[in-house]
Design a protein around this motif. Structure first.
Motif, PDB file in Angstrom:
ATOM      1  N   GLY A  34       0.823  -1.202   0.000  1.00  0.00           N
ATOM      2  CA  GLY A  34       0.000   0.000   0.000  1.00  0.00           C
ATOM      3  C   GLY A  34       0.855   1.249   0.000  1.00  0.00           C
ATOM      4  N   TRP A  35       0.258   2.321  -0.483  1.00  0.00           N
ATOM      5  CA  TRP A  35       0.897   3.644  -0.438  1.00  0.00           C
ATOM      6  C   TRP A  35      -0.013   4.584   0.350  1.00  0.00           C
ATOM      7  N   PHE A  36       0.615   5.353   1.209  1.00  0.00           N
ATOM      8  CA  PHE A  36      -0.070   6.363   1.996  1.00  0.00           C
ATOM      9  C   PHE A  36       0.687   7.665   1.839  1.00  0.00           C
ATOM     10  N   ARG A  37       0.052   8.755   2.215  1.00  0.00           N
ATOM     11  CA  ARG A  37       0.736  10.033   2.229  1.00  0.00           C
ATOM     12  C   ARG A  37       0.278  10.837   3.434  1.00  0.00           C
ATOM     13  N   GLN A  38       1.141  11.760   3.808  1.00  0.00           N
ATOM     14  CA  GLN A  38       0.851  12.551   5.001  1.00  0.00           C
ATOM     15  C   GLN A  38       1.409  13.950   4.842  1.00  0.00           C
ATOM     16  N   VAL A  39       0.585  14.913   5.216  1.00  0.00           N
ATOM     17  CA  VAL A  39       1.040  16.290   5.290  1.00  0.00           C
ATOM     18  C   VAL A  39       1.080  16.676   6.749  1.00  0.00           C
ATOM     19  N   PRO A  40       1.913  17.641   7.106  1.00  0.00           N
ATOM     20  CA  PRO A  40       2.038  18.032   8.521  1.00  0.00           C
ATOM     21  C   PRO A  40       0.683  18.433   9.105  1.00  0.00           C
ATOM     22  N   GLY A  41       0.426  17.920  10.289  1.00  0.00           N
ATOM     23  CA  GLY A  41      -0.797  18.272  10.979  1.00  0.00           C
ATOM     24  C   GLY A  41      -2.009  17.461  10.596  1.00  0.00           C
ATOM     25  N   LYS A  42      -1.839  16.536   9.651  1.00  0.00           N
ATOM     26  CA  LYS A  42      -2.965  15.711   9.224  1.00  0.00           C
ATOM     27  C   LYS A  42      -2.628  14.233   9.376  1.00  0.00           C
ATOM     28  N   GLU A  43      -3.665  13.431   9.388  1.00  0.00           N
ATOM     29  CA  GLU A  43      -3.474  11.994   9.484  1.00  0.00           C
ATOM     30  C   GLU A  43      -2.959  11.441   8.157  1.00  0.00           C
ATOM     31  N   ARG A  44      -2.326  10.291   8.272  1.00  0.00           N
ATOM     32  CA  ARG A  44      -1.849   9.618   7.077  1.00  0.00           C
ATOM     33  C   ARG A  44      -3.053   9.170   6.240  1.00  0.00           C
ATOM     34  N   GLU A  45      -2.936   9.383   4.947  1.00  0.00           N
ATOM     35  CA  GLU A  45      -4.063   9.164   4.040  1.00  0.00           C
ATOM     36  C   GLU A  45      -3.740   8.037   3.064  1.00  0.00           C
ATOM     37  N   PHE A  46      -4.692   7.150   2.871  1.00  0.00           N
ATOM     38  CA  PHE A  46      -4.528   6.070   1.903  1.00  0.00           C
ATOM     39  C   PHE A  46      -4.464   6.635   0.489  1.00  0.00           C
ATOM     40  N   VAL A  47      -3.559   6.085  -0.326  1.00  0.00           N
ATOM     41  CA  VAL A  47      -3.418   6.519  -1.712  1.00  0.00           C
ATOM     42  C   VAL A  47      -3.766   5.387  -2.677  1.00  0.00           C
ATOM     43  N   ALA A  48      -3.123   4.235  -2.481  1.00  0.00           N
ATOM     44  CA  ALA A  48      -3.303   3.139  -3.430  1.00  0.00           C
ATOM     45  C   ALA A  48      -2.824   1.840  -2.807  1.00  0.00           C
ATOM     46  N   VAL A  49      -3.272   0.734  -3.399  1.00  0.00           N
ATOM     47  CA  VAL A  49      -2.838  -0.575  -2.915  1.00  0.00           C
ATOM     48  C   VAL A  49      -2.721  -1.536  -4.089  1.00  0.00           C
ATOM     49  N   PHE A  50      -1.734  -2.394  -3.990  1.00  0.00           N
ATOM     50  CA  PHE A  50      -1.473  -3.409  -4.999  1.00  0.00           C
ATOM     51  C   PHE A  50      -1.536  -4.749  -4.280  1.00  0.00           C
TER      52      PHE A  50
END
Length: 125
Positions: A34-50
Motif C-alpha cells: 500500500g501507499w499512503f501520504r501525510q502532510v504536517p498536521g494531518k493523518e496519514r491518508e490512503f493513496v493506493a494498494v497493490f
C-alpha cells in the motif's frame, strides 16, 4: 520485510514522478503493498494498494485516473506512477506491506505490518 521508498522530489503542477518501494527479505508477490501520504498536521491518508499475487489495484478517489501501480518481481519493487500532479498531492509518501489486508481494510494504517521511510513529494503551482 524491509521496505525502502524512493523517487520523491520537486515537480511542477501537471508533471509526473515515479515512486519506488523496494523490498528485501521476501518476494513482493507474497504481500500486499500500500501507499499512503501525510502532510504536517494531518493523518496519514490512503493513496493506493497493490494486492499480492495477482494484479488487483485500488486507488483513492483523489488520485484515481492519475496514479497507477506496477510491479517488477525481479527487483522486488512496486512502483507508484504519479501523473498530472497537483499541489494538493504534496506530502510525504510512505509504502507499507501486509500479508493479510483485505479489501475492506485497505485504507487503515493498522492493516499494514511493515512500513518504509517516507519520501517527500512537492508539487509547485
Amino acid at each position: 520485510v524491509q521496505l525502502q521508498a524512493s523517487g520523491g522530489g520537486l515537480v511542477q503542477a501537471g508533471g509526473s514522478l515515479r515512486l519506488s518501494c523496494a523490498a528485501s527479505g521476501r518476494s513482493s508477490r507474497t504481500y500486499t503493498t500500500g501507499w499512503f501520504r501525510q502532510v504536517p498536521g494531518k493523518e496519514r491518508e490512503f493513496v493506493a494498494v497493490f494486492f499480492r499475487g495477482g494484479s488487483a489495484t485500488y486507488f483513492a478517489d483523489s488520485v484515481k485516473g492519475r496514479f497507477t501501480l506496477s510491479r517488477d518481481n525481479a527487483k522486488n519493487t512496486v512502483y507508484l506512477q504519479m501523473n498530472i500532479l497537483k499541489p494538493e498531492d504534496t506530502a510525504v509518501y510512505f509504502c507499507a506491506a501486509s500479508e493479510r489486508v483485505i479489501l475492506s481494510t485497505i485504507r487503515l494504517e493498522t492493516s499494514y505490518a511493515y512500513w518504509g521511510q517516507g519520501t517527500q513529494v512537492t508539487v509547485s503551482s
